[in-house]
Structures are given as structure tokens and as C-alpha cells.
Design a protein around this motif. Structure first.
Motif, PDB file in Angstrom:
ATOM      1  N   ALA A 183       0.868  -1.183   0.000  1.00  0.00           N
ATOM      2  CA  ALA A 183       0.000   0.000   0.000  1.00  0.00           C
ATOM      3  C   ALA A 183       0.901   1.228   0.000  1.00  0.00           C
ATOM      4  N   VAL A 184       0.247   2.381  -0.025  1.00  0.00           N
ATOM      5  CA  VAL A 184       0.984   3.628   0.196  1.00  0.00           C
ATOM      6  C   VAL A 184       0.679   4.088   1.617  1.00  0.00           C
ATOM      7  N   TYR A 185       1.720   4.369   2.372  1.00  0.00           N
ATOM      8  CA  TYR A 185       1.564   4.795   3.758  1.00  0.00           C
ATOM      9  C   TYR A 185       1.888   6.290   3.845  1.00  0.00           C
ATOM     10  N   PHE A 186       0.935   7.023   4.401  1.00  0.00           N
ATOM     11  CA  PHE A 186       1.101   8.471   4.526  1.00  0.00           C
ATOM     12  C   PHE A 186       1.269   8.853   5.983  1.00  0.00           C
ATOM     13  N   CYS A 187       2.238   9.697   6.220  1.00  0.00           N
ATOM     14  CA  CYS A 187       2.394  10.350   7.505  1.00  0.00           C
ATOM     15  C   CYS A 187       1.751  11.732   7.394  1.00  0.00           C
ATOM     16  N   ALA A 188       1.191  12.229   8.477  1.00  0.00           N
ATOM     17  CA  ALA A 188       0.583  13.553   8.467  1.00  0.00           C
ATOM     18  C   ALA A 188       0.755  14.194   9.839  1.00  0.00           C
ATOM     19  N   SER A 189       0.590  15.496   9.876  1.00  0.00           N
ATOM     20  CA  SER A 189       0.651  16.201  11.162  1.00  0.00           C
ATOM     21  C   SER A 189      -0.391  17.302  11.184  1.00  0.00           C
ATOM     22  N   SER A 190      -0.765  17.710  12.391  1.00  0.00           N
ATOM     23  CA  SER A 190      -1.679  18.839  12.551  1.00  0.00           C
ATOM     24  C   SER A 190      -1.407  19.499  13.894  1.00  0.00           C
ATOM     25  N   GLN A 191      -1.939  20.700  14.043  1.00  0.00           N
ATOM     26  CA  GLN A 191      -1.694  21.455  15.267  1.00  0.00           C
ATOM     27  C   GLN A 191      -2.933  21.502  16.136  1.00  0.00           C
ATOM     28  N   GLY A 192      -2.744  21.316  17.407  1.00  0.00           N
ATOM     29  CA  GLY A 192      -3.837  21.468  18.359  1.00  0.00           C
ATOM     30  C   GLY A 192      -3.275  21.901  19.680  1.00  0.00           C
ATOM     31  N   VAL A 193      -3.900  22.867  20.316  1.00  0.00           N
ATOM     32  CA  VAL A 193      -3.449  23.326  21.625  1.00  0.00           C
ATOM     33  C   VAL A 193      -3.600  22.201  22.632  1.00  0.00           C
ATOM     34  N   GLN A 194      -4.697  21.459  22.469  1.00  0.00           N
ATOM     35  CA  GLN A 194      -4.909  20.324  23.367  1.00  0.00           C
ATOM     36  C   GLN A 194      -4.743  19.052  22.567  1.00  0.00           C
ATOM     37  N   LYS A 195      -5.095  17.947  23.194  1.00  0.00           N
ATOM     38  CA  LYS A 195      -5.001  16.664  22.484  1.00  0.00           C
ATOM     39  C   LYS A 195      -5.887  16.694  21.260  1.00  0.00           C
ATOM     40  N   ILE A 196      -7.008  17.341  21.385  1.00  0.00           N
ATOM     41  CA  ILE A 196      -8.007  17.292  20.324  1.00  0.00           C
ATOM     42  C   ILE A 196      -7.839  18.490  19.408  1.00  0.00           C
ATOM     43  N   SER A 197      -7.707  18.254  18.156  1.00  0.00           N
ATOM     44  CA  SER A 197      -7.414  19.315  17.193  1.00  0.00           C
ATOM     45  C   SER A 197      -8.231  19.100  15.935  1.00  0.00           C
ATOM     46  N   TYR A 198      -9.516  18.984  16.113  1.00  0.00           N
ATOM     47  CA  TYR A 198     -10.337  18.575  14.990  1.00  0.00           C
ATOM     48  C   TYR A 198     -10.451  19.636  13.907  1.00  0.00           C
ATOM     49  N   ASN A 199     -10.192  20.899  14.237  1.00  0.00           N
ATOM     50  CA  ASN A 199     -10.369  21.958  13.253  1.00  0.00           C
ATOM     51  C   ASN A 199      -9.066  22.328  12.546  1.00  0.00           C
ATOM     52  N   SER A 200      -8.013  21.632  12.851  1.00  0.00           N
ATOM     53  CA  SER A 200      -6.733  21.912  12.211  1.00  0.00           C
ATOM     54  C   SER A 200      -6.535  20.949  11.039  1.00  0.00           C
ATOM     55  N   PRO A 201      -6.292  21.471   9.842  1.00  0.00           N
ATOM     56  CA  PRO A 201      -6.129  20.562   8.703  1.00  0.00           C
ATOM     57  C   PRO A 201      -4.876  19.718   8.855  1.00  0.00           C
ATOM     58  N   LEU A 202      -4.908  18.541   8.293  1.00  0.00           N
ATOM     59  CA  LEU A 202      -3.737  17.678   8.289  1.00  0.00           C
ATOM     60  C   LEU A 202      -2.813  18.071   7.142  1.00  0.00           C
ATOM     61  N   HIS A 203      -1.526  18.060   7.429  1.00  0.00           N
ATOM     62  CA  HIS A 203      -0.502  18.257   6.409  1.00  0.00           C
ATOM     63  C   HIS A 203       0.153  16.899   6.176  1.00  0.00           C
ATOM     64  N   PHE A 204       0.124  16.472   4.929  1.00  0.00           N
ATOM     65  CA  PHE A 204       0.588  15.131   4.610  1.00  0.00           C
ATOM     66  C   PHE A 204       1.998  15.130   4.044  1.00  0.00           C
ATOM     67  N   GLY A 205       2.697  14.032   4.308  1.00  0.00           N
ATOM     68  CA  GLY A 205       3.940  13.756   3.599  1.00  0.00           C
ATOM     69  C   GLY A 205       3.607  13.229   2.213  1.00  0.00           C
ATOM     70  N   ASN A 206       4.625  12.924   1.431  1.00  0.00           N
ATOM     71  CA  ASN A 206       4.411  12.475   0.050  1.00  0.00           C
ATOM     72  C   ASN A 206       4.159  10.979  -0.075  1.00  0.00           C
ATOM     73  N   GLY A 207       4.104  10.290   1.047  1.00  0.00           N
ATOM     74  CA  GLY A 207       3.766   8.878   1.012  1.00  0.00           C
ATOM     75  C   GLY A 207       4.961   7.970   0.770  1.00  0.00           C
ATOM     76  N   THR A 208       4.834   6.748   1.267  1.00  0.00           N
ATOM     77  CA  THR A 208       5.821   5.691   1.026  1.00  0.00           C
ATOM     78  C   THR A 208       5.091   4.532   0.373  1.00  0.00           C
ATOM     79  N   ARG A 209       5.507   4.207  -0.857  1.00  0.00           N
ATOM     80  CA  ARG A 209       4.874   3.073  -1.530  1.00  0.00           C
ATOM     81  C   ARG A 209       5.603   1.812  -1.116  1.00  0.00           C
ATOM     82  N   LEU A 210       4.897   0.968  -0.369  1.00  0.00           N
ATOM     83  CA  LEU A 210       5.465  -0.304   0.088  1.00  0.00           C
ATOM     84  C   LEU A 210       4.959  -1.428  -0.801  1.00  0.00           C
TER      85      LEU A 210
END
Lengths: 117, 118
Positions: free
Chosen positions: A87-114
């Protein structure tokens, strides 16, 4: 100036092997994710970490083990690889002041094709 | 369980024309965010636009706009003046406001492949 970087970009290996995918983000985000995209392009969350703490752990085989040494890094280790892990595995990150950060968009890496042969 | 449905596996639009991609979602929540992501052949996932559920005004980003119908649980993406570079997979995604002590997941639809022709 890459925001979310994953290595390697491509990974071809044989069944039964153990492999790792590394992910690093320089956005200062405190939450990181691993997503799997299958051959039909369906994206499904696997794990999420907030400040090195596991906060989402979907139903994935325990052959998959995420590790977060610090909030800027989230690695994925896979033991005893199977054909179905291809599959292709994507890493992503987002910002949240607390644990929950539902309104912050995810920023994705370019993926790893395994590819498992 | 929350689900996101994109009923159009493939769409085609001529350059400079307008196209609308549909998305519906199923939820019992009242507070959530909706997103559209674009995945070109390079595989990169790019945020196109996002909408807050408690805002009635439809979000707009340049040539991209949404038609958010909360009661109908519909969140379509309109691309105006289509360009060749718009050709990609487009994913609709939903994320609820989590309850105390839990984390919320970003759930994706199955995607719509958009072709742009000359």
C-alpha cells in the motif's frame, strides 16, 4: 523547507521481512498520524500521536508498531511483512493546543509506496 | 459510525468549464469540520478547502467553492474555470468535534478521479 517528510519514498521487500518508515515534520505541530492508502485509493487512519502519546489506535495487526521519540517524529515499524501490507503509507501532522485538534487541517507527507513480494 | 460517500468514481470536465464533485456524509454530530483534499499523480495530499459546520456561509478559495447543506449532510465541491493542473483524485473528509478526553478521526470518502480535457 519540506514540511512533512517521509523516508523512504519507495520500499520493495519480501514477505516475512521487517521494515521501518520514518516521518519527520518541521511545522511545530503536536499531533502526528499514519494513514494507509490501499490499491483502490481508500485512505484509512492507523495511528495518531499527540506529544508522543498514542491517542488513536485503529484495528490494525500488532505487527504494526508506531514509535514517537519526540513530537516532531513518528516512525512506523512493520514486522513479518505480508502481501496484503502492500500500500501507500502516509504520515501527516496537525496542530492542536490540546489533544483534540479537529479543526486543524492535516498536512501530509508524500507517502511511502510499500511493495511486498 | 461516521461515513463519507463520494458517489462519482470518475468525472470529466473540459478546460475552462465548471465541474461539481459531490459528497455526502452520515453523522449524528452537530459540530464538525469538512475538508476537500486533492491528490495529483505525484501522490501528494493537498488541502483544497475546509468548512466549519456551524458556519452557514459557504467556503471559497479562488476557483474552488463548496455548497454546504447541513440538513442534507451534503458537501459538494465546485471547480470553476477548470485547468489541466486540476486533474487529480479529490477526497472529501469529515472530522467531528471530539468529546472530552477523546481524539477525533479524519474520515475520508472513496475519492473522485477528475479528468480535465482540452
Amino acid at each position: 523547507d519540506t514540511a512533512v517528510s517521509q523516508t523512504p519514498k519507495y520500499l520493495v521487500t519480501q514477505m516475512g521481512n521487517d521494515k521501518s518508515i520514518k516521518c519527520e515534520q518541521n511545522l511545530g505541530h503536536d499531533t502526528m498520524y499514519w494513514y494507509k492508502q490501499d490499491s483502490k485509493k481508500f485512505l484509512k487512519i492507523m495511528f495518531s500521536y499527540n506529544n508522543k502519546e498514542l491517542i488513536i489506535n485503529e484495528t490494525v495487526p500488532n505487527r504494526f508498531s508506531p514509535k514517537s521519540p519526540d513530537k516532531a517524529h513518528l516512525n512506523l515499524h512493520i514486522n513479518s511483512l505480508e502481501l496484503g501490507d502492500s500500500a501507500v503509507y502516509f504520515c501527516a501532522s496537525s496542530q492542536g493546543v490540546q489533544k483534540i485538534s479537529y479543526n486543524s487541517p492535516l498536512h501530509f507527507g508524500n507517502g511511502t509506496r510499500l511493495t511486498v513480494t | 459510525a461516521q461515513t463519507v460517500t463520494q458517489s462519482q468514481p470518475e468525472m470529466s470536465v473540459q478546460e475552462a468549464e465548471t465541474v461539481t464533485l459531490s459528497c455526502t456524509y452520515d453523522t449524528s454530530e452537530s459540530d464538525y469540520y469538512l475538508f476537500w483534499y486533492k491528490q495529483p499523480p505525484s501522490r501528494q495530499m493537498i488541502l483544497v478547502i475546509r468548512q466549519e459546520a456551524y458556519k452557514q456561509q459557504n467556503a471559497t478559495e479562488n476557483r474552488f467553492s463548496v455548497n454546504f447543506q447541513k440538513a442534507a449532510k451534503s458537501f459538494s465541491l465546485k471547480i470553476s474555470d477548470s485547468q489541466l493542473g486540476d486533474a487529480a483524485m479529490y477526497f472529501c473528509a469529515y472530522r467531528p468535534r471530539p468529546t472530552t478526553g477523546t481524539a477525533s478521526k479524519l474520515t475520508f470518502g472513496t475519492g473522485t478521479r477528475l479528468q480535465v480535457t482540452l
